[in-house]
Design a protein around this motif. Structure first.
Motif, PDB file in Angstrom:
ATOM      1  N   GLN A   1     -69.208  -7.581   3.228  1.00 21.54           N
ATOM      2  CA  GLN A   1     -68.081  -8.164   2.515  1.00 21.54           C
ATOM      3  C   GLN A   1     -67.240  -9.010   3.466  1.00 21.54           C
ATOM      4  O   GLN A   1     -66.834 -10.125   3.128  1.00 21.54           O
ATOM      5  N   LYS A   2     -67.011  -8.499   4.667  1.00 22.18           N
ATOM      6  CA  LYS A   2     -66.217  -9.229   5.649  1.00 22.18           C
ATOM      7  C   LYS A   2     -66.895 -10.534   6.032  1.00 22.18           C
ATOM      8  O   LYS A   2     -66.238 -11.576   6.142  1.00 22.18           O
TER       9      LYS A   2
ATOM     10  N   VAL B   1     -58.299 -14.194   3.655  1.00 15.38           N
ATOM     11  CA  VAL B   1     -57.455 -14.858   4.658  1.00 15.38           C
ATOM     12  C   VAL B   1     -57.180 -13.913   5.815  1.00 15.38           C
ATOM     13  O   VAL B   1     -57.259 -14.301   6.986  1.00 15.38           O
ATOM     14  N   TYR B   2     -56.881 -12.670   5.499  1.00 15.22           N
ATOM     15  CA  TYR B   2     -56.558 -11.716   6.559  1.00 15.22           C
ATOM     16  C   TYR B   2     -57.732 -11.516   7.514  1.00 15.22           C
ATOM     17  O   TYR B   2     -57.572 -11.562   8.734  1.00 15.22           O
ATOM     18  N   PHE B   3     -58.936 -11.276   6.953  1.00 12.96           N
ATOM     19  CA  PHE B   3     -60.093 -11.045   7.815  1.00 12.96           C
ATOM     20  C   PHE B   3     -60.407 -12.277   8.662  1.00 12.96           C
ATOM     21  O   PHE B   3     -60.803 -12.151   9.821  1.00 12.96           O
TER      22      PHE B   3
ATOM     23  N   GLU C   1     -60.401 -11.951  12.688  1.00 12.03           N
ATOM     24  CA  GLU C   1     -61.603 -12.197  13.477  1.00 12.03           C
ATOM     25  C   GLU C   1     -61.465 -13.434  14.356  1.00 12.03           C
ATOM     26  O   GLU C   1     -61.973 -13.469  15.480  1.00 12.03           O
ATOM     27  N   THR C   2     -60.771 -14.460  13.857  1.00  8.49           N
ATOM     28  CA  THR C   2     -60.695 -15.731  14.571  1.00  8.49           C
ATOM     29  C   THR C   2     -59.615 -15.736  15.634  1.00  8.49           C
ATOM     30  O   THR C   2     -59.783 -16.377  16.685  1.00  8.49           O
TER      31      THR C   2
END
Length: 349
Positions: free
Chosen positions: A43-44, A123-125, A129-130
């Motif tokens: 999912q992520k 948006v949060y993930f 991650e970035t």
């Protein structure tokens, strides 16, 4: 006795191990590297891919502050194509999350909220991650990151409760959302309180560990000494609730004082008071059962709070470029607008 049982001791050990966060150098506990199951990882990855496509496919250039309408239209078109809110296409989307068995009880208003939650998480993930996992430690970013993490946990719980038609509990969680944001907003207005807030959290942790040691009949001298050493750094009353905020020590109606400095309107006060009526053991809460329509105002409030939390994050995070920053901001805003528009249209509000 329960306190003497082996199972109770094992539970206590698990709780103690879990609660021992590392606060060295004023750092908040890092929740960004929690191990995820295979489904969540998949999912992520999907979340990250969607946001990357949103950014790479955008051909808008120039001064993005002057392209607000154009960016919003692009983002809305992208979201509408990816997540059309209609019964005909929702089946395939929910099927990908293994929720097809719930289709018979999910109507469009609830679908719109579940989709809103997915868009927020994307948006949060992407940001986590970035950026958050890769940048050097920054107290301002970490603080906002911590509050958004908790808000997302609450959002996930709300989705499950809505599917189970447990609307009273949804309203109760709104109360937590509200209080959490009031504290968040107050600390953003008084950044000098951040380290005090962290130390207060540590003090509470020591206090809980002392109580656990007492239950387990263990020696707690070392923990108590740590508690006293930390407490000695601050003035009288620091150990009280909200003792991390000197202006609030000894005052009544602390939440109301913090609210006065927030950016929330009086409508939030009304819904907070109503949430308290549903939460406390009163004649009202024991005899009234909310339905989905009763939760609409609370869901609008949650969407507004999320928007404000992400706005705060966008202010302190250094993005690679302005286009990415503006697109992510519009992704949040358009997701909120889509959700509220569907609800309003459905109920003729």
């Amino acid at each position: 006795m329960l306190a003497d049982s082996e199972d109770f001791k094992k539970l206590g050990e698990q709780i103690r191990n879990f609660s021992q966060h590392k606060y060295e150098k004023g750092m908040l506990p890092d929740l960004s590297n929690i191990n995820m199951g295979a489904l969540q990882k998949q999912q992520k990855n999907s979340y990250l891919a969607d946001i990357k496509r949103l950014i790479s496919n955008c051909k808008i250039t120039g001064n993005f502050e002057n392209c607000e309408k154009e960016l919003e239209e692009y983002t809305k078109k992208y979201i509408d194509e990816k997540f059309p809110v209609s019964l005909d296409t929702m089946f395939n989307i929910l099927h990908s999350y293994q929720m097809e068995e719930a289709m018979s009880i999910i109507d469009i208003p609830l679908q719109s909220f579940l989709l809103y939650a997915e868009l927020i998480k994307q948006v949060y993930f992407y940001i986590q991650e970035t950026y958050i996992k890769k940048i050097p430690y920054n107290l301002d970013v970490a603080f906002i990151h911590e509050f958004i993490e908790y808000s997302l946990e609450l959002l996930t719980s709300i989705g499950s409760l809505l599917l189970g038609k447990n609307y009273n509990s949804v309203i109760s969680i709104y109360r937590t959302f509200y209080e959490n944001y009031i504290v968040f907003s107050y600390i953003q207005n008084h950044p000098e309180l951040k380290l005090r807030f962290i130390d207060h959290a540590k003090l509470d942790e020591f206090s809980l560990r002392i109580e656990l040691s007492k239950l387990r009949k263990e020696d707690y001298t070392e923990i108590e000494n740590q508690y006293k050493q930390l407490l000695a750094k601050y003035e009288k009353g620091f150990e009280q609730d909200y003792g991390w905020a000197p202006a609030l020590i000894g005052k009544s109606k602390k939440l109301r004082m913090m609210f006065s400095e927030s950016d929330l309107g009086d409508t939030f006060t009304y819904f907070y008071n109503l949430a308290c009526e549903y939460t406390h053991a009163t004649a009202f809460s024991l005899t009234n059962r909310a339905d989905f329509e009763n939760t609409i105002g609370f869901l609008f409030g949650i969407a507004e709070i999320f928007s404000k939390e992400f706005q705060a994050l966008f202010k302190v995070l250094q993005f690679s470029n302005n286009k990415e920053k503006h697109l992510l901001r519009h992704w949040i805003n358009v997701a909120s607008k889509n959700f509220t528009e569907v609800i309003k249209k459905w109920y003729n509000l």
